[in-house]
Enzyme design. Structure first.
Site, PDB file in Angstrom:
ATOM      1  N   GLU A  32       5.489  -9.861  15.100  1.00 15.57           N
ATOM      2  CA  GLU A  32       4.965 -10.371  16.363  1.00 15.57           C
ATOM      3  C   GLU A  32       5.246 -11.883  16.462  1.00 15.57           C
ATOM      4  OE1 GLU A  32       0.905  -9.399  16.848  1.00 15.57           O
ATOM      5  OE2 GLU A  32       0.782 -10.278  18.859  1.00 15.57           O
ATOM      6  N   ARG A  35       0.823  -1.215   0.000  1.00 15.00           N
ATOM      7  CA  ARG A  35       0.000   0.000   0.000  1.00 15.00           C
ATOM      8  C   ARG A  35       0.851   1.256   0.000  1.00 15.00           C
ATOM      9  NH1 ARG A  35      -3.041  -3.781   2.994  1.00 15.00           N
ATOM     10  NH2 ARG A  35      -2.052  -3.167   4.943  1.00 15.00           N
TER      11      ARG A  35
HETATM   12  P1  AMP Z   1       4.040  -2.178  11.721  1.00 20.34           P
HETATM   13  O1  AMP Z   1       5.288  -2.789  11.133  1.00 20.34           O
HETATM   14  O2  AMP Z   1       3.583  -2.872  12.962  1.00 20.34           O
HETATM   15  O3  AMP Z   1       4.163  -0.679  11.901  1.00 20.34           O
HETATM   16  O4  AMP Z   1       2.886  -2.447  10.675  1.00 20.34           O
HETATM   17  C1  AMP Z   1       2.761  -1.644   9.566  1.00 20.34           C
HETATM   18  C2  AMP Z   1       2.326  -2.401   8.340  1.00 20.34           C
HETATM   19  O5  AMP Z   1       1.286  -3.355   8.607  1.00 20.34           O
HETATM   20  C3  AMP Z   1       1.784  -1.432   7.325  1.00 20.34           C
HETATM   21  O6  AMP Z   1       2.329  -1.774   6.064  1.00 20.34           O
HETATM   22  C4  AMP Z   1       0.281  -1.599   7.389  1.00 20.34           C
HETATM   23  O7  AMP Z   1      -0.241  -1.617   6.091  1.00 20.34           O
HETATM   24  C5  AMP Z   1       0.031  -2.917   8.101  1.00 20.34           C
HETATM   25  N1  AMP Z   1      -0.875  -2.809   9.270  1.00 20.34           N
HETATM   26  C6  AMP Z   1      -0.530  -3.005  10.569  1.00 20.34           C
HETATM   27  N2  AMP Z   1      -1.587  -2.842  11.388  1.00 20.34           N
HETATM   28  C7  AMP Z   1      -2.639  -2.525  10.600  1.00 20.34           C
HETATM   29  C8  AMP Z   1      -4.031  -2.218  10.861  1.00 20.34           C
HETATM   30  N3  AMP Z   1      -4.557  -2.205  12.100  1.00 20.34           N
HETATM   31  N4  AMP Z   1      -4.818  -1.923   9.801  1.00 20.34           N
HETATM   32  C9  AMP Z   1      -4.309  -1.919   8.548  1.00 20.34           C
HETATM   33  N5  AMP Z   1      -3.019  -2.200   8.237  1.00 20.34           N
HETATM   34  C10 AMP Z   1      -2.182  -2.513   9.250  1.00 20.34           C
END
Ligand code: AMP
Length: 176
Positions: free
Chosen positions: A96, A59
């Protein structure tokens, strides 16, 4: 702030697993004026235009490409493993459960490149921090990171700032 854009983001509860509130930007993309306003406001929130935008698969490509077009700068793709055809440099990072890897073409950035990282959403910051590390390992300067959505309770934006990266996001969902 940006309540008009917030209203265009659909929340899907318990996707992809119980307890997750999935913030779905496909409904924002369906709205032409909303999508255009998103890009205009992302552009307004960053400082001087970077040399390159780094979009994170998948995205981040959508918002990164549109923003690069508006700012008149190039786009570098940070992709999942084994997707890029040329010589790559990559980085593993923890999820995670388990781990993941992002890669970019080894010759995509140079030590004098100022690069803005773009993704749709920052949660824990693991993905974005891996992107920062990958760009920095190639010698680039990360001038900032820009997101449509921040989930501040998950701490990713704070982690990025602690790593010396200026962060901007248009909409925050508290309590996720
Ligand atoms: P993080 O590495 O935990 O910051 O996760 C970010 C990535 O996971 C991004 O590329 C987001 O598109 C996706 N992502 C994580 N949590 C969500 C959520 N609650 N809703 C939509 N996309 C998420």
């Amino acid at each position: 702030m940006n309540d008009d854009l917030r209203a265009l983001i659909r929340t899907i509860p318990d996707y992809p697993k119980p307890g997750i509130q999935f913030r779905d930007i496909t409904t924002l993309l369906l709205d032409g004026p909303g999508f255009a306003a998103t890009i205009d406001r992302m552009a307004a929130a960053i400082g001087p235009a970077p040399d390159l935008i780094a979009g994170i698969e998948a995205r981040g490509f959508i918002f990164g490409a549109a923003l690069a077009q508006k700012l008149g700068c190039g786009l570098v793709l940070l992709r999942k493993q084994n997707k890029l055809p040329g010589r790559v440099t990559g980085i593993n990072y923890a999820l995670e459960y388990g781990h993941d890897r992002i890669e970019m073409h080894a010759d995509a950035v140079t030590p004098d490149s100022r690069v803005l990282l773009v993704d749709d959403l920052i949660a824990t910051g693991g993905t974005a921090l891996a992107g920062v590390e990958l760009l920095r390992s190639a010698g680039a300067t990360v001038s900032g990171a820009s997101f449509v959505i921040d989930l501040p309770d998950l701490g990713g934006a704070a982690r990025l700032r602690a790593a010396g990266v200026a962060v901007s996001a248009l909409v925050a969902f508290e309590g996720d």
